[in-house]
Design a protein around this motif. Structure first.
Motif, PDB file in Angstrom:
ATOM      1  N   ILE A   3       0.836  -1.204   0.000  1.00 17.51           N
ATOM      2  CA  ILE A   3       0.000   0.000   0.000  1.00 17.51           C
ATOM      3  C   ILE A   3       0.869   1.252   0.000  1.00 17.51           C
ATOM      4  O   ILE A   3       0.625   2.205  -0.756  1.00 17.51           O
ATOM      5  CB  ILE A   3      -0.949  -0.008   1.222  1.00 17.51           C
ATOM      6  CG1 ILE A   3      -1.975  -1.138   1.076  1.00 17.51           C
ATOM      7  CG2 ILE A   3      -1.649   1.330   1.372  1.00 17.51           C
ATOM      8  CD1 ILE A   3      -2.840  -1.337   2.306  1.00 17.51           C
ATOM      9  N   ILE A   4       1.902   1.256   0.843  1.00 23.22           N
ATOM     10  CA  ILE A   4       2.796   2.422   0.917  1.00 23.22           C
ATOM     11  C   ILE A   4       3.502   2.641  -0.415  1.00 23.22           C
ATOM     12  O   ILE A   4       3.592   3.773  -0.925  1.00 23.22           O
ATOM     13  CB  ILE A   4       3.823   2.232   2.053  1.00 23.22           C
ATOM     14  CG1 ILE A   4       3.107   2.230   3.403  1.00 23.22           C
ATOM     15  CG2 ILE A   4       4.879   3.333   2.020  1.00 23.22           C
ATOM     16  CD1 ILE A   4       3.984   1.860   4.570  1.00 23.22           C
ATOM     17  N   ILE A   5       4.014   1.562  -0.995  1.00 25.96           N
ATOM     18  CA  ILE A   5       4.694   1.680  -2.295  1.00 25.96           C
ATOM     19  C   ILE A   5       3.717   2.188  -3.350  1.00 25.96           C
ATOM     20  O   ILE A   5       4.051   3.039  -4.180  1.00 25.96           O
ATOM     21  CB  ILE A   5       5.298   0.325  -2.706  1.00 25.96           C
ATOM     22  CG1 ILE A   5       6.454  -0.046  -1.773  1.00 25.96           C
ATOM     23  CG2 ILE A   5       5.792   0.360  -4.155  1.00 25.96           C
ATOM     24  CD1 ILE A   5       6.964  -1.458  -1.948  1.00 25.96           C
ATOM     25  N   GLY A   6       2.471   1.676  -3.315  1.00 22.39           N
ATOM     26  CA  GLY A   6       1.470   2.114  -4.276  1.00 22.39           C
ATOM     27  C   GLY A   6       1.149   3.595  -4.146  1.00 22.39           C
ATOM     28  O   GLY A   6       1.042   4.317  -5.148  1.00 22.39           O
ATOM     29  N   VAL A   7       0.980   4.063  -2.903  1.00 23.56           N
ATOM     30  CA  VAL A   7       0.695   5.485  -2.664  1.00 23.56           C
ATOM     31  C   VAL A   7       1.840   6.361  -3.161  1.00 23.56           C
ATOM     32  O   VAL A   7       1.624   7.404  -3.810  1.00 23.56           O
ATOM     33  CB  VAL A   7       0.433   5.733  -1.164  1.00 23.56           C
ATOM     34  CG1 VAL A   7       0.385   7.235  -0.864  1.00 23.56           C
ATOM     35  CG2 VAL A   7      -0.867   5.069  -0.736  1.00 23.56           C
ATOM     36  N   LEU A   8       3.070   5.954  -2.868  1.00 26.96           N
ATOM     37  CA  LEU A   8       4.230   6.728  -3.318  1.00 26.96           C
ATOM     38  C   LEU A   8       4.318   6.751  -4.844  1.00 26.96           C
ATOM     39  O   LEU A   8       4.650   7.793  -5.441  1.00 26.96           O
ATOM     40  CB  LEU A   8       5.509   6.124  -2.725  1.00 26.96           C
ATOM     41  CG  LEU A   8       5.706   6.313  -1.216  1.00 26.96           C
ATOM     42  CD1 LEU A   8       6.885   5.467  -0.729  1.00 26.96           C
ATOM     43  CD2 LEU A   8       5.939   7.770  -0.878  1.00 26.96           C
ATOM     44  N   PHE A   9       4.012   5.616  -5.472  1.00 31.57           N
ATOM     45  CA  PHE A   9       4.087   5.556  -6.928  1.00 31.57           C
ATOM     46  C   PHE A   9       3.014   6.442  -7.577  1.00 31.57           C
ATOM     47  O   PHE A   9       3.282   7.153  -8.548  1.00 31.57           O
ATOM     48  CB  PHE A   9       3.927   4.111  -7.394  1.00 31.57           C
ATOM     49  CG  PHE A   9       4.076   3.937  -8.886  1.00 31.57           C
ATOM     50  CD1 PHE A   9       5.311   4.122  -9.492  1.00 31.57           C
ATOM     51  CD2 PHE A   9       2.988   3.614  -9.665  1.00 31.57           C
ATOM     52  CE1 PHE A   9       5.461   3.970 -10.867  1.00 31.57           C
ATOM     53  CE2 PHE A   9       3.121   3.458 -11.033  1.00 31.57           C
ATOM     54  CZ  PHE A   9       4.356   3.637 -11.646  1.00 31.57           C
ATOM     55  N   VAL A  36      11.961   9.036  -5.281  1.00 30.70           N
ATOM     56  CA  VAL A  36      13.085   8.521  -4.481  1.00 30.70           C
ATOM     57  C   VAL A  36      12.575   7.652  -3.332  1.00 30.70           C
ATOM     58  O   VAL A  36      13.110   6.578  -3.058  1.00 30.70           O
ATOM     59  CB  VAL A  36      13.944   9.682  -3.942  1.00 30.70           C
ATOM     60  CG1 VAL A  36      14.948   9.186  -2.904  1.00 30.70           C
ATOM     61  CG2 VAL A  36      14.680  10.375  -5.082  1.00 30.70           C
ATOM     62  N   LEU A  37      11.507   8.114  -2.633  1.00 36.38           N
ATOM     63  CA  LEU A  37      10.952   7.335  -1.520  1.00 36.38           C
ATOM     64  C   LEU A  37      10.390   6.000  -1.997  1.00 36.38           C
ATOM     65  O   LEU A  37      10.535   4.979  -1.325  1.00 36.38           O
ATOM     66  CB  LEU A  37       9.868   8.145  -0.810  1.00 36.38           C
ATOM     67  CG  LEU A  37      10.346   9.322   0.038  1.00 36.38           C
ATOM     68  CD1 LEU A  37       9.164  10.108   0.574  1.00 36.38           C
ATOM     69  CD2 LEU A  37      11.217   8.840   1.197  1.00 36.38           C
ATOM     70  N   CYS A  38       9.730   6.019  -3.169  1.00 41.00           N
ATOM     71  CA  CYS A  38       9.151   4.784  -3.704  1.00 41.00           C
ATOM     72  C   CYS A  38      10.234   3.759  -3.992  1.00 41.00           C
ATOM     73  O   CYS A  38      10.140   2.598  -3.589  1.00 41.00           O
ATOM     74  CB  CYS A  38       8.362   5.103  -4.968  1.00 41.00           C
ATOM     75  SG  CYS A  38       7.538   3.662  -5.699  1.00 41.00           S
ATOM     76  N   SER A  42      11.008   0.399  -1.653  1.00 36.79           N
ATOM     77  CA  SER A  42      10.943  -0.895  -2.339  1.00 36.79           C
ATOM     78  C   SER A  42      12.216  -1.692  -2.104  1.00 36.79           C
ATOM     79  O   SER A  42      12.180  -2.899  -1.815  1.00 36.79           O
ATOM     80  CB  SER A  42      10.725  -0.689  -3.844  1.00 36.79           C
ATOM     81  OG  SER A  42       9.501  -0.034  -4.089  1.00 36.79           O
ATOM     82  N   LEU A  43      13.372  -1.018  -2.218  1.00 34.27           N
ATOM     83  CA  LEU A  43      14.647  -1.699  -1.966  1.00 34.27           C
ATOM     84  C   LEU A  43      14.740  -2.166  -0.526  1.00 34.27           C
ATOM     85  O   LEU A  43      15.216  -3.267  -0.242  1.00 34.27           O
ATOM     86  CB  LEU A  43      15.819  -0.763  -2.293  1.00 34.27           C
ATOM     87  CG  LEU A  43      16.072  -0.501  -3.783  1.00 34.27           C
ATOM     88  CD1 LEU A  43      17.137   0.585  -3.949  1.00 34.27           C
ATOM     89  CD2 LEU A  43      16.518  -1.776  -4.489  1.00 34.27           C
ATOM     90  N   LEU A  44      14.276  -1.324   0.406  1.00 38.65           N
ATOM     91  CA  LEU A  44      14.305  -1.693   1.822  1.00 38.65           C
ATOM     92  C   LEU A  44      13.470  -2.942   2.074  1.00 38.65           C
ATOM     93  O   LEU A  44      13.875  -3.837   2.821  1.00 38.65           O
ATOM     94  CB  LEU A  44      13.775  -0.532   2.668  1.00 38.65           C
ATOM     95  CG  LEU A  44      13.706  -0.772   4.184  1.00 38.65           C
ATOM     96  CD1 LEU A  44      15.106  -0.991   4.750  1.00 38.65           C
ATOM     97  CD2 LEU A  44      13.028   0.398   4.880  1.00 38.65           C
TER      98      LEU A  44
END
Length: 263
Positions: A3-9, A36-38, A42-44
């Motif tokens: 969800i977080i990755i989706g919101v950032l994207f 950058v955050l996305c 994702s890498l994290l």
């Protein structure tokens, strides 16, 4: 995480599209920051994965146990011993069509490195009207000298909670009558006693699922602890206890600590 990755994207896309129409500083900052955050988050997430396993199946697996789905039946928690001559001996938690208790421990052997298996035997069976009345399950096995030792989970609580760890030994594990169970002082009798005991809240799982390592004449018992501590905290742990091997090594077991915490 998804969800977080989706919101950032989505934030990145919105800022990027607005930036194409109106080249304003807030849109530039928003696109760069969210992009950058996305990527960083994702890498994290990928780097945080505990275990990455690659499995390469060399041959078709051998079915040690199969059942008619309409009839139920199960085998789980296998503990397997193998020698240098290709003999394999396996202990399983099993229902074995026994309705008066939850689990028994079944045993079967292979003489060709597990390619074919002999007849199965229900070998370790709970002693009725004892503290292990309901089940013998989750076997952990090792052999020293003439004896096979199998530790297992059991309880006297009808809810399946408040589990402890028990142990039996036998020179001929295929024969149910050959097993002697630890009674607190030695082997045998009809009142088995735990080798490791849980003292927390009775409504919790307790301890169980033992697994052995024997090294330099020391017995290591790894086991699950899911319950309360003396301070009231609830924990999920893998613990380890040790004892020097002897005739009555169960009497000398002592906890040496937590191997894995909250996993």
């Amino acid at each position: 995480a998804f969800i977080i990755i989706g919101v950032l994207f989505v934030s990145f896309l919105v800022c990027f599209l607005l930036l194409r129409k109106r080249k304003r500083r807030p849109y530039i900052c928003g696109a760069i920051t969210s992009g950058v955050l996305c990527v960083g988050f994702s890498l994290l997430c990928v780097l945080s994965i505990d275990v990455k396993v690659t499995v390469d199946i060399q041959e078709n697996p051998v079915a040690v146990y199969t059942t008619d789905a309409s009839k139920g039946g199960y085998r789980y928690g296998a503990s397997i011993l193998k020698d240098e001559n290709g003999k394999v001996e396996a202990f399983f938690s099993s229902d074995y069509e026994i309705t008066t208790m939850w689990d028994v421990i079944a045993y079967r052997t292979s003489n060709d490195n597990g390619q074919s298996w002999g007849t199965e035997t229900a070998t370790l069976i709970p002693i009725q009207n004892s503290d292990e009345h309901y089940s013998n399950c989750d076997p952990g096995a090792f052999k020293m000298g003439e004896y096979y030792y199998v530790a297992y989970t059991s309880t006297f609580d009808g809810h399946g909670t408040y589990n402890h760890i028990y142990c039996g030994r036998s020179k001929t594990p295929s024969k149910p009558a050959s097993w002697e169970k630890w009674n607190g002082n030695g082997w045998g009798g009809d009142q088995p006693a735990p080798i490791l005991e849980y003292f927390g809240t009775q409504t919790q799982y307790g301890i169980g699922e033992p697994s052995f390592v024997v090294l330099d004449n020391t017995v290591y018992v790894y086991y699950t602890y899911i319950g309360t501590l003396g301070n009231g905290a609830n924990v999920r742990q893998t613990r380890v206890a040790t004892a020097p091997f002897s005739e009555n090594w169960c009497a000398d077991l002592s906890d040496i600590g937590v191997a894995r915490n909250d996993r």
